[in-house]
Design a protein around this motif. Structure first.
Motif, PDB file in Angstrom:
ATOM      1  N   HIS A 248       1.085  -1.207  -0.283  1.00  0.00           N
ATOM      2  CA  HIS A 248       0.022   0.185  -0.084  1.00  0.00           C
ATOM      3  C   HIS A 248       0.909   1.183  -0.017  1.00  0.00           C
ATOM      4  CE1 HIS A 248      -3.259   2.601   0.904  1.00  0.00           C
ATOM      5  NE2 HIS A 248      -2.747   3.246   1.988  1.00  0.00           N
ATOM      6  N   ARG A 249       2.008   1.132   0.792  1.00  0.00           N
ATOM      7  CA  ARG A 249       2.750   2.342   0.717  1.00  0.00           C
ATOM      8  C   ARG A 249       3.853   2.251  -0.328  1.00  0.00           C
ATOM      9  NH1 ARG A 249       2.664   5.710   4.981  1.00  0.00           N
ATOM     10  NH2 ARG A 249       4.929   6.216   4.707  1.00  0.00           N
ATOM     11  N   GLY A 250       4.011   1.483  -1.409  1.00  0.00           N
ATOM     12  CA  GLY A 250       4.757   1.408  -2.250  1.00  0.00           C
ATOM     13  C   GLY A 250       6.261   1.042  -1.998  1.00  0.00           C
ATOM     14  N   LYS A 251       6.208   0.379  -0.837  1.00  0.00           N
ATOM     15  CA  LYS A 251       7.641  -0.105  -0.505  1.00  0.00           C
ATOM     16  C   LYS A 251       8.235  -1.401  -1.322  1.00  0.00           C
ATOM     17  CE  LYS A 251       7.540   1.156   4.457  1.00  0.00           C
ATOM     18  NZ  LYS A 251       8.860   1.897   4.331  1.00  0.00           N
ATOM     19  N   VAL A 252       9.483  -1.225  -1.766  1.00  0.00           N
ATOM     20  CA  VAL A 252       9.950  -2.538  -2.397  1.00  0.00           C
ATOM     21  C   VAL A 252      10.513  -3.317  -1.129  1.00  0.00           C
ATOM     22  CG1 VAL A 252      11.976  -3.149  -3.627  1.00  0.00           C
ATOM     23  CG2 VAL A 252      11.022  -1.259  -4.183  1.00  0.00           C
ATOM     24  N   THR A 253      10.119  -4.707  -1.439  1.00  0.00           N
ATOM     25  CA  THR A 253      10.397  -5.687  -0.330  1.00  0.00           C
ATOM     26  C   THR A 253      11.050  -6.873  -1.170  1.00  0.00           C
ATOM     27  OG1 THR A 253       8.255  -6.860  -0.639  1.00  0.00           O
ATOM     28  CG2 THR A 253       8.392  -5.059   0.913  1.00  0.00           C
ATOM     29  N   TYR A 254      11.542  -7.689  -0.074  1.00  0.00           N
ATOM     30  CA  TYR A 254      12.184  -8.915  -0.478  1.00  0.00           C
ATOM     31  C   TYR A 254      11.109  -9.703  -1.554  1.00  0.00           C
ATOM     32  CZ  TYR A 254      16.628  -7.991   1.996  1.00  0.00           C
ATOM     33  OH  TYR A 254      17.502  -7.352   2.432  1.00  0.00           O
TER      34      TYR A 254
END
Length: 300
Positions: A248-254
Motif C-alpha cells: 500500500h505504501r509502495g515499498k520495495v520488499t524482498y
C-alpha cells in the motif's frame, strides 16, 4: 503447567525473560519531575507485550562468552537495546513516517495518546537507554564502549540512516543491493549491536565478538526477509500489526523483488550461515542457534 512452545513461540528461557521484564519495569519508573502522562506513555510503549528478541540476544551472547555469571552483568545492555528498539517503533509508527495504527496487537503510541506525546516518548527512551548503560555497566571503561557501540548502531549511519533511505525509496524502483543496504542499517544494525553488547559486557575476546557480529549480520538480514514475507502472507493477529501495508505504501520488499519462495529459501540460507558463524562456541551457543531457527520458522 506452562503451555508447550508453538511455531510462533520463541525458545526463550522463562527465568531470563522475567529478568528482562523486571529490569524494564524498574528502569521505566521516574520521579515526580516526569509528567504523569509521559511516564504512562513510556511504559505503554516499552512494556507492551513482545518477544524481546534483541535483549535476549544480548544476554545469550553474554552467556556464550562468559557463562551464566555474565548474564547479570549484561542486563543493563539488554534494557538499553530494548529502549532503543521501542523508541524506533514509536517514531516509525508516526503519520510522517510509516503511519501505523497497530503495534504488538495494540493501538500505536500516537493513537493511544497523541502525536506530540509519542515524539516525546521516543526522545525519552532514546536518552534513557544511554543513562542505563552509563550507570549500569561496570567498569566505567566497558560502559563507555557499550555507549559508543549502541550510539553508532542507532545513529545516522545505521538505524536512522536506514529509516531515512527507506522513506525516500517509497514508490520508487530500487534494486536488491539498495534494499539490502537499507535493511542492513534499519534492521540489522541493532541485531549486530545486541550481540556485540553482550560480548563486551561479558568481556569476550575479539574473536568471540567477531563471530557474534557475523551471526547478528546474518540473523538480522533473515529477520527482515521474514518480516517482509509476513506482511504478504502473515496472520494479523499473530504478527501484531497491520499486514499488506508495504504494498500500500509502495515499498520495495524482498518478496516483490525475488518472489515469495526464493525469499523463503534465502532466509533459510541466512539462518544456516548465522548458525555456522558461531560454531566455535560449541554447546554454549545452542540457545542462539535455537533462536535463529525460530526466526526462520516465522516465515512459514
Amino acid at each position: 503447567m506452562a503451555a508447550a512452545p508453538t511455531s510462533d513461540s520463541p525458545p526463550l528461557d522463562a527465568q531470563r525473560s522475567e529478568q528482562i521484564e523486571t529490569a524494564l519495569r524498574r528502569w521505566a519508573q521516574f520521579d515526580a519531575n516526569c509528567p504523569a502522562q509521559l511516564g504512562e506513555a513510556i511504559r505503554y510503549s516499552l512494556l507492551a507485550p513482545g518477544k524481546r528478541l534483541r535483549p535476549h540476544l544480548v544476554l545469550l551472547a553474554a552467556e556464550a562468552c562468559g557463562g551464566a555469571a555474565a548474564v547479570e552483568q549484561a542486563l543493563p545492555a539488554a534494557v538499553a537495546v530494548e529502549m532503543i528498539h521501542a523508541y524506533s517503533l514509536v517514531h516509525d509508527d508516526l503519520p510522517a513516517m510509516d503511519d501505523d495504527d497497530l503495534r504488538r496487537g495494540r493501538p500505536t503510541c500516537h493513537k493511544q495518546f497523541d502525536e506530540a506525546t509519542a515524539i516525546l516518548v521516543g526522545d525519552a527512551l532514546l536518552t534513557r537507554a544511554f543513562e542505563v548503560l552509563a550507570t549500569g555497566i561496570q567498569p566505567g571503561e566497558r560502559a563507555a564502549r557499550c555507549c559508543a557501540l549502541l550510539a553508532k548502531a542507532a545513529g545516522p549511519e545505521a538505524l536512522v540512516g536506514g529509516q531515512a533511505d527507506d522513506l525516500a525509496a517509497e514508490f520508487r524502483h530500487i534494486g536488491l543491493e539498495r534494499l539490502q543496504s537499507i535493511h542492513r542499517r534499519k534492521t540489522g544494525a541493532l541485531f549486530r549491536a545486541s550481540l556485540e553488547l553482550g560480548a563486551v559486557a561479558a568481556d569476550g575476546s575479539a574473536e568471540q565478538r567477531q563471530a557474534l557480529v557475523l551471526f547478528g549480520e546474518k540473523l538480522g538480514h533473515a529477520f527482515q526477509i521474514v518480516d517482509d514475507l509476513l506482511d504478504v502472507s502473515g496472520n494479523e493477529a499473530n504478527v501484531g500489526k497491520r499486514i499488506g501495508k508495504d504494498r500500500h505504501r509502495g515499498k520495495v520488499t524482498y518478496p516483490s523483488l525475488l518472489g515469495v519462495e526464493p525469499s523463503r529459501r534465502r532466509a533459510a540460507e541466512l539462518i544456516e550461515e548465522a548458525c555456522q558463524a558461531i560454531d566455535s562456541f560449541g554447546a554454549a551457543a545452542q540457545p542462539l542457534r535455537e533462536l535463529a531457527e525460530f526466526v526462520g520458522r516465522r516465515s512459514r
